[in-house]
Design an enzyme around this catalytic site. Structure first.
Site, mmCIF file in Angstrom:
data_model
loop_
_atom_site.group_PDB
_atom_site.id
_atom_site.type_symbol
_atom_site.label_atom_id
_atom_site.label_comp_id
_atom_site.label_asym_id
_atom_site.label_seq_id
_atom_site.Cartn_x
_atom_site.Cartn_y
_atom_site.Cartn_z
ATOM 1 N N GLU A 164 -11.951 -47.169 -4.506
ATOM 2 C CA GLU A 164 -12.864 -46.178 -4.496
ATOM 3 C C GLU A 164 -12.284 -44.986 -4.429
ATOM 4 O O GLU A 164 -10.203 -44.759 -4.133
ATOM 5 C CB GLU A 164 -12.837 -46.002 -2.723
ATOM 6 C CG GLU A 164 -13.319 -46.746 -2.461
ATOM 7 C CD GLU A 164 -14.820 -47.203 -2.501
ATOM 8 O OE1 GLU A 164 -14.983 -45.754 -2.681
ATOM 9 O OE2 GLU A 164 -15.748 -48.041 -2.130
ATOM 10 N N GLU A 174 -10.312 -33.673 -10.981
ATOM 11 C CA GLU A 174 -9.719 -33.482 -9.361
ATOM 12 C C GLU A 174 -9.084 -32.494 -9.658
ATOM 13 O O GLU A 174 -7.712 -33.194 -9.444
ATOM 14 C CB GLU A 174 -10.139 -34.713 -8.434
ATOM 15 C CG GLU A 174 -10.196 -34.916 -7.773
ATOM 16 C CD GLU A 174 -10.187 -36.193 -7.230
ATOM 17 O OE1 GLU A 174 -8.962 -36.240 -7.320
ATOM 18 O OE2 GLU A 174 -11.050 -36.435 -5.838
ATOM 19 N N CYS A 225 -12.835 -36.610 -1.286
ATOM 20 C CA CYS A 225 -12.490 -37.601 -2.957
ATOM 21 C C CYS A 225 -14.169 -37.138 -2.949
ATOM 22 O O CYS A 225 -14.327 -36.360 -4.256
ATOM 23 C CB CYS A 225 -12.492 -38.258 -2.355
ATOM 24 S SG CYS A 225 -14.238 -39.718 -1.108
ATOM 25 N N LYS A 274 -0.904 -51.155 3.042
ATOM 26 C CA LYS A 274 0.098 -50.195 2.990
ATOM 27 C C LYS A 274 -0.131 -48.862 3.149
ATOM 28 O O LYS A 274 -1.036 -48.761 1.826
ATOM 29 C CB LYS A 274 0.717 -50.692 1.881
ATOM 30 C CG LYS A 274 2.291 -50.106 1.183
ATOM 31 C CD LYS A 274 2.300 -49.205 0.006
ATOM 32 C CE LYS A 274 1.449 -47.480 -0.687
ATOM 33 N NZ LYS A 274 2.493 -46.841 0.316
ATOM 34 N N GLY A 316 -5.527 -46.244 -9.610
ATOM 35 C CA GLY A 316 -6.155 -47.011 -10.133
ATOM 36 C C GLY A 316 -6.928 -48.494 -10.639
ATOM 37 O O GLY A 316 -6.321 -49.469 -11.092
HETATM 38 P P1 NAP Z 1 -2.461 -41.967 -4.767
HETATM 39 O O1 NAP Z 1 -1.344 -41.173 -5.093
HETATM 40 O O2 NAP Z 1 -3.605 -43.197 -6.001
HETATM 41 O O3 NAP Z 1 -2.817 -43.134 -3.413
HETATM 42 C C1 NAP Z 1 -3.018 -43.868 -2.821
HETATM 43 C C2 NAP Z 1 -2.354 -45.068 -2.440
HETATM 44 O O4 NAP Z 1 -1.851 -45.394 -3.299
HETATM 45 C C3 NAP Z 1 -0.948 -44.888 -1.643
HETATM 46 O O5 NAP Z 1 -0.402 -45.443 -0.700
HETATM 47 C C4 NAP Z 1 0.126 -44.587 -2.624
HETATM 48 O O6 NAP Z 1 1.759 -45.148 -2.206
HETATM 49 C C5 NAP Z 1 -0.704 -45.649 -3.347
HETATM 50 N N1 NAP Z 1 0.833 -45.741 -4.935
HETATM 51 C C6 NAP Z 1 1.186 -44.806 -5.852
HETATM 52 N N2 NAP Z 1 1.001 -45.638 -6.821
HETATM 53 C C7 NAP Z 1 1.011 -46.706 -6.855
HETATM 54 C C8 NAP Z 1 1.955 -47.688 -7.761
HETATM 55 N N3 NAP Z 1 2.400 -47.628 -8.817
HETATM 56 N N4 NAP Z 1 1.686 -49.226 -7.070
HETATM 57 C C9 NAP Z 1 0.162 -49.790 -5.882
HETATM 58 N N5 NAP Z 1 0.180 -48.406 -4.703
HETATM 59 C C10 NAP Z 1 0.371 -46.916 -5.329
HETATM 60 O O7 NAP Z 1 -3.297 -40.969 -4.156
HETATM 61 P P2 NAP Z 1 -3.277 -40.221 -2.742
HETATM 62 O O8 NAP Z 1 -2.637 -38.659 -3.492
HETATM 63 O O9 NAP Z 1 -2.474 -40.908 -1.917
HETATM 64 O O10 NAP Z 1 -4.605 -39.335 -2.554
HETATM 65 C C11 NAP Z 1 -5.393 -38.989 -2.692
HETATM 66 C C12 NAP Z 1 -6.738 -39.394 -4.187
HETATM 67 O O11 NAP Z 1 -7.693 -39.792 -3.391
HETATM 68 C C13 NAP Z 1 -7.617 -38.604 -5.124
HETATM 69 O O12 NAP Z 1 -7.121 -38.959 -6.247
HETATM 70 C C14 NAP Z 1 -8.933 -38.784 -3.807
HETATM 71 O O13 NAP Z 1 -10.438 -38.460 -4.779
HETATM 72 C C15 NAP Z 1 -9.301 -40.195 -3.987
HETATM 73 N N6 NAP Z 1 -9.639 -40.414 -2.941
HETATM 74 C C16 NAP Z 1 -10.749 -41.543 -3.048
HETATM 75 C C17 NAP Z 1 -11.434 -42.165 -1.630
HETATM 76 C C18 NAP Z 1 -12.930 -42.642 -1.930
HETATM 77 O O14 NAP Z 1 -13.606 -43.158 -1.015
HETATM 78 N N7 NAP Z 1 -13.393 -42.849 -3.042
HETATM 79 C C19 NAP Z 1 -10.892 -41.793 -0.277
HETATM 80 C C20 NAP Z 1 -9.997 -40.311 -0.712
HETATM 81 C C21 NAP Z 1 -9.682 -40.700 -1.286
HETATM 82 P P3 NAP Z 1 2.794 -43.937 -2.277
HETATM 83 O O15 NAP Z 1 1.928 -42.152 -1.147
HETATM 84 O O16 NAP Z 1 3.583 -43.470 -1.848
HETATM 85 O O17 NAP Z 1 2.614 -43.284 -2.752
#
Ligand code: NAP
Length: 499
Positions: free
Chosen positions: A270, A403, A305, A194, A252
């Site tokens: 991650e 962040e 990230c 997804k 997460g």
């Molecule tokens: P996010 O809001 O956590 O979304 C990530 C994924 O999770 C998306 O596919 C999102 O779907 C889904 N999601 C959201 N709520 C969910 C739920 N309740 N149950 C299951 N899935 C759910 O993160 P983002 O805004 O896309 O990305 C930014 C974040 O990612 C930042 O915190 C960044 O640091 C982190 N990141 C970490 C790494 C690493 O390797 N450590 C790399 C890149 C990014 P939707 O898009 O439909 O909401």
């Protein structure tokens, strides 16, 4: 191929005109709408215009995708294929991606606003490289049989798990999915991905190309829809053997609850970061340290990230470093992400742009000094934020702890090595970190003392397919890439045989 053949904006607009954007989910080897017909508009950060509509998968659609993946797994047409043959499929997949490199780069740029040159050169290079690396590894993995037992033999073998769920973010839509998929696939699992709502296009097309490369239909499914509905249904599904996630720390943590509320599936995370980039006065090349510090907060418009969002700089060189970083940031060519000359693109969504600007306003209110940038959006189409630098930041301030996930740099000064380490480690996160020094002993000391998954000495964001990428603390656990990235996608079995 090291350069795209399309070298100006009109060539990329022309490619877009001739490209059919995916508008359905990829399930069992065909494009499918959601059963209930629900869909949502996808808008491009380029100018806010609608470019496609994508299905919103409900629980029943998620169930279809997982069931299809489970059926294929049980048939053994992938899971029991000789590893070399699975590897060959991955290698053909990588070749096909190379052939479609312009098109996939275009999709990435359109869906989340990444400058096309970066999408082509960096995102696609990594995507193709990781798939190839795992494809080549496929038949070089060995199981174990410990020596020294009289009268019996023990075998420790690795087996695929079943259906793996992957949930990924939008900032590197291909790279971060591909950090997971080839490892899970080469181990013999089937996968339901997804992608983020903001960036489903590239993932759908890449999954379609996997079938063209010879991967049986149903081995790699891509479902679209919102996190709280589609993502949650996937994470709660009883037939998912393991869940691998890249995204925010908040989501997460929620996924760990979902696992506990369902089948106690392992969850690999991650998550976010607030990486310290530490500059000592003896940095071997101060100009390079300064240029890299600017890059570390502006690449991908700071939506990284591992962004070097805390510039921890010795007080003796602070003014020189800040002046240099600001000058680099002001010189970045901001513009249409489809223009190959653009170096700095818009943020991925209007909501995210507003969140970032709100954090800048809070930073100003906190008393930190705004050296460049603004809490107002620049007057141009697309969701841009000017790069921001704050000085006079204390590491306990929100600016240094929260962040922001945008081009907002906080400069924190230090007097000695111990203070630098204290500042670096005083964070809930532990993802990236960098140290700029010519003192070899200091580099070794700090790389041991810094509590982070990644330490870069006199460089930033160095990486390779053969080494793991991952964090600690609230940045997650269980790194991706390399042979270590494979382990989470297999279960070991011990078999004893009496002779
Ligand atoms: P996010 O809001 O956590 O979304 C990530 C994924 O999770 C998306 O596919 C999102 O779907 C889904 N999601 C959201 N709520 C969910 C739920 N309740 N149950 C299951 N899935 C759910 O993160 P983002 O805004 O896309 O990305 C930014 C974040 O990612 C930042 O915190 C960044 O640091 C982190 N990141 C970490 C790494 C690493 O390797 N450590 C790399 C890149 C990014 P939707 O898009 O439909 O909401």
């Amino acid at each position: 191929m090291s350069h795209p053949t399309r070298t100006d904006l009109s060539a990329w607009l022309d490619l877009w005109n001739h490209t059919d954007l995916p508008t359905a989910m990829w399930i069992d080897g065909e494009y499918r709408a959601a059963r209930g017909g629900a869909s949502a508009a996808l808008v491009t950060p380029r100018d806010g215009g609608e470019i496609a509509r994508l299905p919103l998968a409900a629980e029943a659609d998620v169930d279809d995708a997982v069931r299809g993946a489970r059926t294929v797994f049980e048939k053994g047409i992938w899971s029991k294929l000789p590893p070399r043959e699975r590897g060959e499929v991955l290698l053909r997949w990588a070749d096909l991606l190379e052939q479609h490199r312009d098109e996939i780069a275009l999709l990435v740029s359109l869906e989340m606003g990444k400058p096309i040159s970066d999408a082509w050169a960096i995102e696609l290079r990594t995507t193709i490289g990781v798939i190839r690396w795992y494809g080549e590894l496929a038949d070089k993995l060995m199981d174990e049989s410990p020596r020294g037992r009289e009268g019996s033999v023990a075998l420790v073998t690795r087996e695929p798990l079943g259906v793996v769920a992957a949930i990924t973010p939008w900032n590197f839509p291909m790279t971060l999915a591909i950090f997971k998929l080839p490892a899970a696939l080469v181990a013999g699992n089937t996968v339901v991905l997804k992608p983020a709502s903001q960036s489903p296009l590239s993932a759908l097309r890449v999954a379609e190309l996997a079938v063209q490369a010879g991967m049986p239909a149903g081995v790699l499914q891509v479902i679209t829809g919102s996190g709280p509905v589609t993502g949650a249904a996937l994470a709660l599904h009883q037939d998912i053997a393991t869940l691998t996630f890249t995204g925010s720390t908040e989501v997460g943590k929620q996924l760990l609850h979902y696992a506990g509320d369902s089948n106690a599936k392992p969850v690999w995370l991650e998550l976010g970061g607030k990486s310290p980039n530490i500059i000592f006065p003896d940095a071997p090349d101060m100009a390079e340290a300064i240029r890299t510090a600017a890059w570390a907060i502006s690449f991908n418009s700071g939506q990284m990230c591992t962004a070097g969002s805390r510039l921890v700089v010795h007080e003796d060189v602070r003014d020189q470093v800040v002046e240099g970083v600001v000058s680099h940031l002001r010189s970045l060519r901001m513009g249409d992400p489809l223009d190959p000359n653009t170096e700095f693109g818009p943020l991925a969504s209007s909501r995210h742009r507003d969140d970032v600007l709100r954090e800048v306003a809070k930073g100003i209110d906190s008393g930190a000094t705004l050296v460049t940038g603004s809490a107002d959006a620049p007057d141009r189409p697309g969701w841009f934020v000017d790069p921001v630098v704050f000085t006079n930041v204390d590491n306990s301030d929100r600016l240094a702890q929260h962040e922001i996930f945008g081009p907002v740099l906080s400069v924190i000064s230090f007097r000695d090595e111990d203070e630098a380490v204290r500042i670096a480690n005083d964070s809930d996160y532990g993802l990236g970190s960098a140290i700029w020094t010519a003192d070899l002993s200091r580099a070794h000391r700090l790389s041991r003392e810094i509590d982070a998954g990644l330490v870069w000495v006199n460089c930033f964001e160095e990486g390779d397919y053969s080494v793991p990428f991952g964090g600690r603390k609230l940045s997650g656990h269980g790194g991706d890439k390399s042979v270590h990235g494979l382990e989470k996608f297999t279960a070991f079995k011990t078999t004893w045989m009496k002779l």
